[in-house]
Design a protein around this motif. Structure first.
Motif, PDB file in Angstrom:
ATOM      1  N   GLU A 118       0.802  -1.220   0.000  1.00  0.00           N
ATOM      2  CA  GLU A 118       0.000   0.000   0.000  1.00  0.00           C
ATOM      3  C   GLU A 118       0.837   1.273   0.000  1.00  0.00           C
ATOM      4  OE1 GLU A 118       0.330  -1.527   4.281  1.00  0.00           O
ATOM      5  OE2 GLU A 118      -0.072  -2.360   2.276  1.00  0.00           O
ATOM      6  N   ARG A 119       2.155   1.169   0.190  1.00  0.00           N
ATOM      7  CA  ARG A 119       3.036   2.343   0.170  1.00  0.00           C
ATOM      8  C   ARG A 119       4.071   2.265  -0.947  1.00  0.00           C
ATOM      9  NH1 ARG A 119       5.932   2.354   5.570  1.00  0.00           N
ATOM     10  NH2 ARG A 119       6.846   4.256   4.739  1.00  0.00           N
ATOM     11  N   ARG A 120       4.042   1.197  -1.733  1.00  0.00           N
ATOM     12  CA  ARG A 120       5.138   0.932  -2.651  1.00  0.00           C
ATOM     13  C   ARG A 120       5.177   1.888  -3.833  1.00  0.00           C
ATOM     14  NH1 ARG A 120       5.062  -4.868  -3.398  1.00  0.00           N
ATOM     15  NH2 ARG A 120       5.866  -4.792  -1.269  1.00  0.00           N
ATOM     16  N   ALA A 121       4.032   2.282  -4.362  1.00  0.00           N
ATOM     17  CA  ALA A 121       4.036   3.190  -5.514  1.00  0.00           C
ATOM     18  C   ALA A 121       4.665   4.525  -5.147  1.00  0.00           C
ATOM     19  CB  ALA A 121       2.613   3.398  -6.044  1.00  0.00           C
ATOM     20  N   PHE A 122       4.354   5.027  -3.943  1.00  0.00           N
ATOM     21  CA  PHE A 122       4.950   6.297  -3.516  1.00  0.00           C
ATOM     22  C   PHE A 122       6.445   6.125  -3.253  1.00  0.00           C
ATOM     23  CE2 PHE A 122       5.983   9.550  -0.251  1.00  0.00           C
ATOM     24  CZ  PHE A 122       5.754  10.669  -1.039  1.00  0.00           C
ATOM     25  N   ALA A 123       6.841   4.987  -2.648  1.00  0.00           N
ATOM     26  CA  ALA A 123       8.261   4.733  -2.411  1.00  0.00           C
ATOM     27  C   ALA A 123       9.026   4.678  -3.730  1.00  0.00           C
ATOM     28  CB  ALA A 123       8.438   3.425  -1.644  1.00  0.00           C
ATOM     29  N   LEU A 124       8.455   4.019  -4.727  1.00  0.00           N
ATOM     30  CA  LEU A 124       9.097   3.958  -6.041  1.00  0.00           C
ATOM     31  C   LEU A 124       9.099   5.323  -6.718  1.00  0.00           C
ATOM     32  CD1 LEU A 124       7.716   0.502  -7.176  1.00  0.00           C
ATOM     33  CD2 LEU A 124      10.132   1.099  -6.993  1.00  0.00           C
ATOM     34  N   SER A 125       8.111   6.156  -6.394  1.00  0.00           N
ATOM     35  CA  SER A 125       8.110   7.521  -6.927  1.00  0.00           C
ATOM     36  C   SER A 125       9.258   8.331  -6.337  1.00  0.00           C
ATOM     37  CB  SER A 125       6.777   8.204  -6.624  1.00  0.00           C
ATOM     38  OG  SER A 125       5.733   7.615  -7.358  1.00  0.00           O
ATOM     39  N   ILE A 126       9.514   8.149  -5.040  1.00  0.00           N
ATOM     40  CA  ILE A 126      10.651   8.837  -4.425  1.00  0.00           C
ATOM     41  C   ILE A 126      11.947   8.432  -5.137  1.00  0.00           C
ATOM     42  CG2 ILE A 126      12.050   9.053  -2.332  1.00  0.00           C
ATOM     43  CD1 ILE A 126       9.461  10.559  -2.125  1.00  0.00           C
ATOM     44  N   TYR A 127      12.110   7.132  -5.364  1.00  0.00           N
ATOM     45  CA  TYR A 127      13.283   6.650  -6.100  1.00  0.00           C
ATOM     46  C   TYR A 127      13.316   7.234  -7.506  1.00  0.00           C
ATOM     47  CZ  TYR A 127      16.305   3.428  -8.674  1.00  0.00           C
ATOM     48  OH  TYR A 127      17.272   2.891  -9.487  1.00  0.00           O
TER      49      TYR A 127
END
Length: 405
Positions: A118-127
């Motif tokens: 549930e947080r992975r898309a935002f984490a990948l956006s940070i990357y």
């Protein structure tokens, strides 16, 4: 640290764009030859070697593969500054592609291991902020060094800086312990096994070719926009780097973060939004990009480019996250690499060259405005991407692999 390495990934990859004019003047290269240097010379090995290197990372150590890749691409970037002709710099760009092949897919997998669904898309956006930040740093630093020293020094500086951060990266970024085999099923699935799983999933093909279509235009615009500003807007090298750098920093950063936030928020209720969010962004971006390319006013062009530049980056978080949810966790790096193989071989390998070759072909008709017309014709690629992403939405609902809590 992953973000920092990705920033250097794109500094080394995109610095060629801001240096295109002085390189062409010094080495007497055509637009078609520059298109090969920016696209195919880099993409051919970057795309194909990414798959075996990602499989190696899944089976051994993701952090070691990323570290070795960083050292390799930084060395070859520095060597670009030694080129005395087309084939010299072509071979050096092949080397940059070899190095960068092992950087992105293993990084996606490391992030996938550390962040819940549930947080992975935002984490990948940070990357993925490494794309606009690295591209902006590349044009700003490259433009400044090239204007004050020469284009060869710009390659040397960014290459050596990459080498300096490699030891710190390996010290900080550690691989998470792998679960026991009994807890996670077959350890480190083979490349063939992962490929067979993805081949049966329509969402994978639609997302991959949708991203490839958008990347053809995205990489093409990113590479050729500095040349357009110098040819059609009469900006010098330094002012061109400021223009591009500001557009990337403001628009690109906002778009990357927006995509991750929207995907995580809307995707909880309906997985289809991981495809629909990029589709809507591409559709809105087309007329705005067309207006920015067509205008002759520098201030107006800057304003018009900001919003579509943001929309062009919205796809990164949603799509890279969705790809990882089409397979089980041990196969994440390999799945990401297979996606990147399609995306980069078509998008990066074909887009930059296609726009350059089209510009060369249109020159007898449009003269100095041939590059502008080439960009306008290529905007149809975003509409193709929007269609494919929209079609992927319903398949994501059925093919999504939910994680065991």
């Amino acid at each position: 640290m992953l973000l920092l390495v990705y920033i250097f990934n794109f500094v080394d990859r995109q610095i060629l764009a801001i240096l295109a004019a002085p390189i062409q003047a010094d080495l007497d290269l055509s637009d078609a030859q520059m298109g090969l240097l920016g696209g195919l010379a880099f993409a051919i090995l970057y795309s194909t070697l990414g798959v075996p290197l990602a499989s190696l990372a899944d089976r051994t150590s993701r952090s070691w593969v990323i570290t070795g890749s960083l050292v390799c691409w930084s060395l070859f970037t520095a060597m670009c500054g030694l080129a005395q002709g087309f084939w010299h710099i072509f071979l050096a760009r092949l080397g940059v592609g070899i190095g960068e092949a092992g950087g992105v897919a293993p990084s996606y997998a490391v992030i996938g291991d550390h962040f819940p669904s549930e947080r992975r898309a935002f984490a990948l956006s940070i990357y993925s902020l490494g794309i606009p930040l690295g591209s902006a740093a590349g044009v700003l630093a490259g433009g400044y060094v090239a204007a004050t020293v020469d284009w060869r020094a710009a390659f040397a500086v960014v290459g050596l800086c990459g080498l300096l951060i490699a030891p710190a990266f390996k010290f900080v970024v550690r691989d998470r312990p792998k679960p026991a085999v009994a807890d996670r099923g077959p350890a480190s699935p083979t490349l063939g096994a992962v490929a067979r799983v993805l081949a049966r999933k329509k969402a994978f093909w639609l997302l991959s070719f949708g991203a490839a279509s958008s990347s053809m235009l995205g990489y093409g615009l990113a590479f050729w926009l500095p040349s357009l500003l110098q040819r059609s807007f009469a900006l010098d090298l330094v002012h061109t780097s400021w223009f591009i750098g500001a557009v990337l920093l403001i628009g690109g950063t906002a778009g990357v973060l927006l995509g991750g936030i929207l995907a995580d928020k809307l995707g909880k209720a309906d997985r289809a939004f991981y495809g629909w969010v990029p589709a809507m962004a591409y559709t809105v971006a087309v007329p705005l990009f067309a207006a920015g390319i067509w205008t002759s006013s520098v201030p107006l062009a800057f304003v018009l480019f900001l919003v579509p530049q943001a929309l062009a980056y919205v796809w990164l978080g949603p799509v890279t996250s969705a790809i990882q949810h089409l397979v089980d966790p041990p196969a994440r790096a390999t799945a990401s690499a297979l996606f990147l193989l399609i995306n980069n071989l078509i998008g990066l390998g074909g887009g930059i060259y296609a726009l350059g070759a089209l510009s060369t072909a249109l020159t007898p008709v449009y003269g100095s405005e041939a590059l502008r017309m080439s960009m306008l014709f290529a905007l149809v690629l975003y509409l193709v991407a929007a269609t494919l992403m929209a079609l992927a939405g319903p398949f994501l609902r059925r093919e999504w692999v939910e994680e065991v809590k």
